[in-house]
Design an enzyme around this catalytic site. Sequence first.
Site, short mmCIF file in Angstrom:
data_model
loop_
_atom_site.label_atom_id
_atom_site.label_comp_id
_atom_site.label_asym_id
_atom_site.label_seq_id
_atom_site.Cartn_x
_atom_site.Cartn_y
_atom_site.Cartn_z
N CYS A 68 -38.82 -18.24 0.62
CA CYS A 68 -37.64 -17.37 0.53
C CYS A 68 -37.80 -16.29 1.59
CB CYS A 68 -37.50 -16.76 -0.86
SG CYS A 68 -37.50 -17.96 -2.22
N ALA A 69 -37.74 -16.67 2.84
CA ALA A 69 -38.18 -15.81 3.95
C ALA A 69 -37.27 -14.62 4.20
CB ALA A 69 -38.32 -16.64 5.23
N GLY A 118 -37.59 -12.23 7.29
CA GLY A 118 -38.83 -12.63 7.94
C GLY A 118 -39.96 -11.62 7.98
N CYS A 175 -40.29 -8.04 -5.88
CA CYS A 175 -40.27 -6.58 -5.75
C CYS A 175 -39.66 -5.98 -7.02
CB CYS A 175 -39.55 -6.12 -4.49
SG CYS A 175 -37.86 -6.74 -4.32
#
Length: 446
Positions: free
Chosen positions: A254-255, A258, A378
């Site tokens: 789930c970049a 980036g 997060c």
Amino acid sequence: MTPAARLQAALDLMHEVDSVARPADAVVSAWFRARRYIGDEDRGHISDLLYALLRHHARVGWWLAKHGRKDVPRNRLLAWLALDGGNIFGGKTPGGNTRGQIHGLFNGGKFAPAVLMDHERALLVKLQGCPIDHPAMPDEVRFECPSWAVEPLRRRFDEAFAREMAALLAAAPLDLRVNPVKSTREAVLSALRDLGLPAEASRMAPYGIRVKGRLSLASLPMLKSGEVEIQDEGSQLVAMLVDARPGERVVDFCAGAGGKTLAIAAQMANKGHVIACDVLDSRLKRAAERFRRAGLHNIETRLLASETDRWVKRHKGGFDRVLVDAPCSGTGTWRRNPDARWRVLGLGLENLLPLQASILASAARLVKPGGRLVYATCSMLAEENEAQVAAFLAAHPAFHVVPLREAAPQLAESAHPDYLSLTPARHDTDGFFAAVLQREAAPSPE
């Protein structure tokens, strides 16, 4: 700009943030790009005022409701200046700015806010000298916490709930990650000090730097050159747990834009192969530009239709390391993105939880025997973190937890024996969770 012009600019920006369904940081960036004539110092004052209002959104709204006023940008700004908004002329005035100062700013002049109306003057009289907090405020207001998150966070923190909520109300620091392919932390620290910027090495992240004080990112030449990236120290630590080695094959499932992909590729010294996956092409295009700027050539981007894209099945068991930085509630980023508290929570927690489980289960198929799977969010909600890992392990007995003391002994103070568990109050980072899971090695041939 005059103080009055800054106020009017902040009002215009508040209207823009309120009127579009995008994160405030993206709106602010676009708004200033369209107004390049605004200088760095003025941008700083305008941004500071906007984010102060966002961090006090619920409490200011409570005061307005108490006095029967609409929660609109102009009323919000007036209430903030009267309650505890700090002195617009510099310094700090207990109880907010004086009514005379506020009247002088709302003077109707060129680039200044319109003159106060009678009902606005009456509001200032009622609010002048009142503290921003009030004993009658419910917890969700006093702690600027949406009602859906109060009980989950209270369960998560127990006696530390008030302290953690208070920490989330502070402004987030500026953290940088040095790109070891292009520079060293010592060299970047020296360059920052030469620019007159107070900077110090991060406490936990080996390539991290914390810059103190207000600054314009345009004043950081090393950001344009790819020597550093902006990345919270907690996010850097999540990427570190992937422990990618030169020559390995790695997937960032789930970049997004980036950030962690960059850190992982740099760990590998530009050797091996990293695939940055996402379901949004716009994110991958932004990421690709960052990869080029950083001088990293071992990264490939891959657009997926969903977490169960056929590409996953075709590459089953083909990777040494897989990172799943799952979409989540984002509760750990509230001090950095205060507006996120009050935006509609995307899919909603009830839909996020099954999506996280599906993403984790699908990504696990990519891990080769003996390989490592890192699940991260997060978020600071146990439902999105420990509970997800427990459910995954129950359904996938081939995987086991690598305790944090083994995966990263230097992070043993994370407050959890098995997982990385960071919070703003304890670690002065964004709130992050990460679990390191390992797949059993293939049995040796007899």
